[in-house]
Design an enzyme around this catalytic site. Sequence first.
Site, mmCIF file in Angstrom:
data_model
loop_
_atom_site.group_PDB
_atom_site.id
_atom_site.type_symbol
_atom_site.label_atom_id
_atom_site.label_comp_id
_atom_site.label_asym_id
_atom_site.label_seq_id
_atom_site.Cartn_x
_atom_site.Cartn_y
_atom_site.Cartn_z
ATOM 1 N N GLY A 95 -12.796 2.126 30.605
ATOM 2 C CA GLY A 95 -14.142 2.614 30.375
ATOM 3 C C GLY A 95 -14.501 3.814 31.223
ATOM 4 C CG ASP B 248 -10.048 -7.296 34.572
ATOM 5 O OD1 ASP B 248 -10.026 -8.376 33.930
ATOM 6 O OD2 ASP B 248 -9.601 -6.236 34.119
#
Length: 480
Positions: free
Chosen positions: A20, A139
């Site tokens: 992103g 993550d």
Amino acid sequence: MIGQLLAGHYKVLKVLGEGGFGQTYIVEDIHLPGKPKCVLKHLKPTSTDLQVLEAARRLFRKEAETLQQLGDHEQIPRLLAYFEEEQEFYLVQEFIYGHPLSKELPPGKKWTETQVVQMLIEVLKILQFVHSQGVIHRDIKPDNLIRNALDHRLVLIDFGAIKQIRSQAAMLTRGASQRMLLPASSNHNLTFAVGTPGYMPSEHIRRVPRPSSDIYAVGMMAIQALTGIHPHKLQDDPHTGEILWQHLAFASSEFAGILTKMTRYHFKDRYQTATEALEALEQLVQTSEMGLPILQPTLETTSLQELTLEWEQDEEIKIRKILEHQHSKNPGRIRIGRDPEQCDIVLLDPTISGLHVEIFFHPQKQKFYLRNLRQQNPPILDGQLLLAGEMALSAGSNLRLGQQVFTISDITCKDYPVGYTPVEYIGDDEVASQQPMLKTMRWQQPAKRVQQITSISAPQEKPLLNHFRLYHLLLLLRSP
């Protein structure tokens, strides 16, 4: 970007991934000997608005400071540089040669409880350090843990999603298509959702991650290893939201209880810190199957001469370790060539013969030697043709087979567990004998680092090796 030179000395080789915030590349530092490879992360703001650029700059610098701080841990990549060019931002990190942990977790592959406990201890120790620095990874998953080819320890990567516990940055949508970054302040307490389905707890969706969110992800990796099933395919209890997995795996009730607490649906019901989870695992390891305390496990070792062979193939630096008395297709000899039936090191270069040379250790002379097996295509060692017979090898020697060039990067004597064999020369059914992997000092950045050649499958349990594994677990628990 491929081929472009950044900051005057980082040459972009290939794309590693996209996210992103931008792209990730493999680059080489052309100003250092050997042109070592690095990882370059490119952050390109989506707006040229001055307020957005300044906010992105502050966020970038904060991330760089955090990565610099985290890089003090030997199982987290070091930050080598960060810079800004033409209102775009770049981070340069140490490149870890190896393979992701996901390679060791193929569908249907089940690890033993001992192996999973060992993995948990190693990852939680890294996480303990990360959280002590005020950072939540957000993550954690097998793809973000790399098995280092140098020492086989796990390295936690991809802190692009880092979030300071005490200070957050928010990504908000402005209009239908434009996103802007706002500086962290007491008035901006939101964060954007980051994570991977299956490893991401419910609070990630609500955009309020906590340290226990990382513990949840680690627990889900452990459940994946025990069941052989990817977490996103596991069912959950429709009434409680708890993951249903125990009927799919064999685990002691004590260990199952630890994993259950790590992966509770509500964050308040989990271990709140990595230290708490480690203490629970330590208590589990302290008692053997017979209920006896493990006090002073011993491991018989032996000193072996070891030769390190390096070469470049497909734009990657590869390595093989060769020991005296090496286990191989021809015991004590490592054969090199194109024929997989006869050779231990198989190369694809058409200028190399099917069976070209072999390397062996001479016990009387206490040296490694090269023997020519192909008179019509002789090797060249340190500029000399080896038409027949043998020549001694030494650290720094250069070997040419056809057009392929090798370097003897090191010859040293090390202590290994009795019966140890480098993973390159053993089959899947023998991988278990490699436990424990020896703990080594962290290497300083060399001119070239190494590329993992083989994917290590999760080893199968062998009862006679339990003392090896328990020894390694205790080393991990006692290490600082």
